[in-house]
Design an enzyme around this catalytic site. Structure first.
Site, mmCIF file in Angstrom:
data_model
loop_
_atom_site.group_PDB
_atom_site.id
_atom_site.type_symbol
_atom_site.label_atom_id
_atom_site.label_comp_id
_atom_site.label_asym_id
_atom_site.label_seq_id
_atom_site.Cartn_x
_atom_site.Cartn_y
_atom_site.Cartn_z
ATOM 1 N N SER A 1 0.849 -1.190 0.000
ATOM 2 C CA SER A 1 0.000 0.000 0.000
ATOM 3 C C SER A 1 0.883 1.238 0.000
ATOM 4 C CB SER A 1 -0.875 0.013 1.264
ATOM 5 O OG SER A 1 -1.348 1.333 1.496
ATOM 6 N N ASP B 1 -5.698 -6.833 5.224
ATOM 7 C CA ASP B 1 -5.190 -5.459 5.069
ATOM 8 C C ASP B 1 -5.189 -4.781 6.424
ATOM 9 O OD1 ASP B 1 -4.606 -2.869 4.311
ATOM 10 O OD2 ASP B 1 -6.425 -2.592 3.105
ATOM 11 N N HIS C 1 -1.307 -1.539 -4.052
ATOM 12 C CA HIS C 1 -2.596 -1.354 -3.378
ATOM 13 C C HIS C 1 -2.849 0.149 -3.213
ATOM 14 C CE1 HIS C 1 -5.747 -2.677 -0.481
ATOM 15 N NE2 HIS C 1 -5.403 -1.615 0.227
HETATM 16 C C1 DX5 Z 1 -6.215 1.150 5.976
HETATM 17 C C2 DX5 Z 1 -5.750 0.803 4.591
HETATM 18 C C3 DX5 Z 1 -4.546 -0.052 4.552
HETATM 19 C C4 DX5 Z 1 -3.319 0.553 5.141
HETATM 20 C C5 DX5 Z 1 -2.324 -0.509 5.424
HETATM 21 O O1 DX5 Z 1 -7.467 1.743 5.890
HETATM 22 O O2 DX5 Z 1 -6.771 0.128 3.905
HETATM 23 O O3 DX5 Z 1 -4.287 -0.472 3.220
HETATM 24 O O4 DX5 Z 1 -2.701 1.483 4.301
HETATM 25 O O5 DX5 Z 1 -1.261 0.090 6.071
HETATM 26 P P1 DX5 Z 1 -0.477 -0.683 7.211
HETATM 27 O O6 DX5 Z 1 0.182 -1.841 6.554
HETATM 28 O O7 DX5 Z 1 0.496 0.340 7.712
HETATM 29 O O8 DX5 Z 1 -1.471 -1.100 8.254
HETATM 30 ZN ZN ZN Z 2 -6.265 -0.856 1.998
#
Ligand code: DX5
Ligand code: ZN
Length: 221
Positions: free
Chosen positions: A10, A174, A34
């Site tokens: 992401s 996620d 992502h």
């Molecule tokens: C949260 C997002 C995720 C997030 C993941 O709402 O959907 O995709 O960016 O980030 P990390 O890996 O830092 O939890």
């Molecule tokens: Zn996400």
């Protein structure tokens, strides 16, 4: 990249002012990028509008896995597919007609994804499996990167895996995925992993993607 394990970094916590170079760091070792789309309505945060997201999709050297955290998603979701996303995921909590929107995403040429938030049960959504290419079980409350992985979502991941059965549906998690947590998610049945801060806060983001993949593959086999 072809394997039963997919790593989809992401870019939420990447340097958004230098997105091309941030994506270039990881593109060759990642399955998809992502893209977290937030509207400040469905979640209390804003990331990109459709025009900016379309530019990112068009410029990305690998496929985009669009995660739409927006209210009233039914109209906009097929447009993300038309804009060239490889996969478009809608939230069950944000749609009026899940089956129709999932079908519209597929018809526009993308894989269809159905996401649920931590407080939403998967049971009511099993019946949509025929229209779904990927289920996304959120392992944090959507809205922000860098939150702690919710271990108690693993029973939901396992229940979703059961619903999937032999169907070729991907099972994504996620939120809070890292070298410390990915193992639990693999054991519960996940095969597709979003990792934001674990990748972009690493000193070597590409190496982190490789390490996450290696660990997940080892646990899966
Ligand atoms: C949260 C997002 C995720 C997030 C993941 O709402 O959907 O995709 O960016 O980030 P990390 O890996 O830092 O939890
Ligand atoms: Zn996400």
């Amino acid at each position: 990249m072809s394997s039963d394990i997919r790593i989809t970094p992401s870019i939420l916590n990447a340097d958004l002012d230098h997105l091309d170079s941030e994506i270039a760091k990881i593109a060759s070792v990642s399955d998809f990028i992502h893209l977290d789309v937030m509207d400040n309505v469905f979640v209390p945060n804003f990331t990109f509008d459709f025009d900016r997201a379309s530019e990112i999709i068009a410029a990305c050297p690998i496929g985009i896995d669009a995660h739409l955290m927006v209210a009233n998603v039914d109209t906009i979701a097929p447009l993300y597919a038309q804009a060239g996303s490889a996969s478009v995921t809608i939230h069950a909590e944000a749609t009026e007609d899940i089956a129709r929107t999932l079908r519209a995403i597929r018809k526009a040429g993308a894989r269809s994804g159905l996401a649920i938030k931590p407080n939403t049960s998967i049971d009511s959504y099993a019946s949509f499996a025929d229209d779904v290419d990927m289920f996304l079980i959120m392992t944090v409350e959507p809205g922000f990167g860098g939150q702690s992985f919710m271990t108690n979502m693993m029973s939901k991941v396992a229940a979703t895996k059961k619903i999937i059965g032999d169907r070729p549906i991907w099972l994504q998690v996620d939120g809070g995925i890292s070298l410390e947590t990915i193992e639990l998610a693999v054991e519960a049945g996940a095969d597709t992993f979003v990792a934001g801060s674990a990748v972009f806060r690493a000193s070597d983001p590409a190496q982190m993607v490789v390490s996450l993949r290696e660990l997940a593959t080892r646990v899966a086999n």
